[in-house]
Design a protein around this motif. Structure first.
Motif, short mmCIF file in Angstrom:
data_model
loop_
_atom_site.label_atom_id
_atom_site.label_comp_id
_atom_site.label_asym_id
_atom_site.label_seq_id
_atom_site.Cartn_x
_atom_site.Cartn_y
_atom_site.Cartn_z
N SER B 73 36.55 49.77 40.73
CA SER B 73 35.86 49.03 41.80
C SER B 73 36.84 48.12 42.54
O SER B 73 36.82 48.03 43.76
CB SER B 73 34.72 48.20 41.22
OG SER B 73 33.71 49.05 40.73
N ARG B 76 39.11 50.27 44.71
CA ARG B 76 38.43 50.79 45.90
C ARG B 76 38.14 49.70 46.92
O ARG B 76 38.04 49.98 48.10
CB ARG B 76 37.09 51.43 45.49
CG ARG B 76 37.25 52.75 44.76
CD ARG B 76 35.94 53.10 44.12
NE ARG B 76 35.99 54.35 43.40
CZ ARG B 76 35.15 54.66 42.42
NH1 ARG B 76 34.23 53.79 42.05
NH2 ARG B 76 35.23 55.81 41.81
N SER B 77 37.98 48.46 46.44
CA SER B 77 37.63 47.39 47.37
C SER B 77 38.76 47.14 48.37
O SER B 77 38.52 46.55 49.41
CB SER B 77 37.28 46.11 46.62
OG SER B 77 38.44 45.56 46.02
N VAL B 105 31.20 42.20 46.78
CA VAL B 105 32.39 42.64 46.06
C VAL B 105 33.52 41.61 46.17
O VAL B 105 34.12 41.23 45.17
CB VAL B 105 32.88 44.02 46.59
CG1 VAL B 105 34.15 44.45 45.88
CG2 VAL B 105 31.78 45.06 46.41
N MET B 153 37.06 44.85 54.91
CA MET B 153 37.45 44.59 53.52
C MET B 153 38.95 44.29 53.41
O MET B 153 39.48 44.17 52.31
CB MET B 153 37.11 45.79 52.64
CG MET B 153 35.63 46.18 52.62
SD MET B 153 34.56 44.96 51.84
CE MET B 153 34.91 45.25 50.11
#
Lengths: 229, 242
Positions: B73, B76-77, B105, B153
């Motif tokens: 996670s 991927r963030s 996130v 992001m």
């Protein structure tokens, strides 16, 4: 066909408040079974779709078991078993009236098996790319389910969930096996007391019909609006 | 930035990827092309761990994607991904699409996330649409929002999985323009696409895949001028005819 039977509805007006209390019991059981059924059903559905095989098998076993047993038997078991269980676990004095609690638990556990199947279909109706996109943004599986997949799944299932709620409301009449004064039980008691069972059971049927028919029309209306949106 | 080392993947006995190795340097734009079913989408999805692979290793910025103890996670963030079918969240406004992952996130506060999201929405030319739902936008607009969502992001690199394949022809360019601009700013990009015009203009390198293998991995000049394999020659002949 009824021969010389003469209808006498006079025992109904005086019993309306007792019947009303019964209706409240029915609605209470329905409401709790819906809430608990959806929460527990969602967990069961997610377990069934899980890649962890033992979890999926356990959930499938639960769902198949409850869907293969008549509701009235489940209620009877809970009526016979749960009160003793609660007595020993919560330290209630023997003979405490936990019929309502045991009926609610029985309903919730039974209905969650049906809700689980509806919710499983709802989750599967959400394109897999949505979960992938949520993962790609760094969301964990619980975050992705909570914020992305389940809201869409529930929106797709609203008509089915409401229809199931109507069926559930009708099913609550089966709690008469535990001599609980739900609406049907109350009507039966009044009819039995006054020797007017035919009238009271007809009356109860009419009330169930009006409520359920109105509710299902409302669902259809809602469904059409949803489709247009 | 991205190193792919002898990666293989199979579904049961069906081999999807065989011994794929390549790398993408910081600031480099690499286009991955090839016939459908050649494994190019699968390869790019292995880079951020959306697809597991059985053999080999992939490192993104030094982090091993396949290692069991890697926090996928977290990885991927900061690896942006854009999908063929946009995958905006249809039950949320554009604004919420842009902020959800930032808040959940990256734990940014809502105002900061909204500011950042709207900045990138403006960058892709869609600031006026923040209050709308994805279904109210055209395909090209949705894909631009998806790019803005990924950029919000602050990714260290971007993966594009056939970003224009689901679009009507008149909308392809608006998306490619955004991608071109991004490339010119120095974003590290790995793009699976059939848009050879984009590859010629923007890419530094072109990877050609066939039957799960990387057949060519060359500078774009060498690839377009003189593809070495027969398969790539055939592919280019077919695509460039149009």
């Amino acid at each position: 066909m009824f021969g010389s039977y003469e209808f006498d509805w006079s025992s109904i007006p005086g019993s309306l408040s007792f019947l009303g209390q019964g209706l409240m019991v029915s609605l209470e059981i329905t409401a709790l079974a819906i809430v608990a059924g959806i929460v527990w059903g969602t967990l069961l559905a997610m377990a069934r779709l899980s890649s962890i095989k033992p979890l999926a098998w356990a959930a499938a076993g639960y769902v198949n078991l409850f869907r293969a047993i008549p509701l009235v038997m489940v209620l009877l078991w809970f009526f016979l078993i749960v009160p003793k269980f609660l007595e020993s676990f919560l330290g209630l004095p023997p003979g405490s009236d936990v019929r309502l609690a045991s009926a609610m638990i029985g309903f919730a556990l039974f209905e969650s098996a049906y809700y689980a199947e509806i919710i499983r279909a709802g989750i599967q109706s959400v394109p897999r790319g949505q979960l992938a996109a949520a993962h790609a943004l760094g969301m964990s599986y619980p975050q992705a389910m909570l914020h992305v997949v389940l809201p869409q799944a529930f929106r797709n299932m609203v008509p089915l969930l409401l229809t199931q709620a109507i069926i559930l409301f009708q099913d609550t009449s089966l709690v008469y096996v535990s001599a609980l004064a739900d609406f049907f039980g109350a009507a039966y008691k009044v009819g039995d007391r006054d020797g007017r069972l035919v009238e009271l059971v007809l009356f109860a049927g009419a009330v169930y019909f009006v409520l359920c028919f109105a509710a299902s029309q409302a669902v259809r209306h809602f469904q059409r609006r949803l489709q247009r949106a | 930035m991205i190193t792919i080392d002898k990666v293989s993947k199979h579904y049961g006995s069906f081999q999807v990827l065989t011994d794929c190795s390549t790398h993408v340097n910081k600031g480099e734009v690499v286009v991955v092309c090839g016939p459908s079913g050649s494994g190019k989408s699968t390869l790019i999805k292995c880079v951020n761990g959306l697809e597991p692979f059985q053999d080999g290793q992939i490192h993104v910025n030094g982090t091993s994607v396949g290692a069991p103890k890697t926090n996928l996670s977290r990885l991927r963030s900061h690896v942006g991904m854009v999908f063929q079918h946009f995958e905006l969240f249809p039950h949320m406004t554009i604004r919420d699409n842009l902020t959800l992952a930032q808040v959940k996130v990256l734990k940014r506060d809502k105002d900061e996330a909204a500011e950042k999201g709207l900045y990138f929405l403006d960058r892709v030319g869609l600031k006026a649409h923040a209050h709308k739902f994805p279904g109210q936008l055209s395909g090209g607009q949705q894909q631009r929002v998806a790019i803005a969502r990924a950029l919000a992001m602050d990714p260290i690199c971007m993966l594009f999985d056939e970003p224009t394949s689901a679009l009507d022809p008149e909308m392809i360019n608006e998306v490619l323009d955004v991608m071109t601009e991004l490339a010119q700013e120095g974003m590290t990009m790995m793009c699976v696409t059939h848009e050879m015009g984009f590859a010629k203009r923007v890419a530094h390198r072109v990877i050609f895949m066939d039957h799960g293998k990387i057949v060519e991995d060359d500078s774009k000049e060498a690839f377009f001028a003189n593809p070495r394999s027969e398969r790539a020659q055939q592919f280019l002949a077919k695509i460039l005819q149009h």
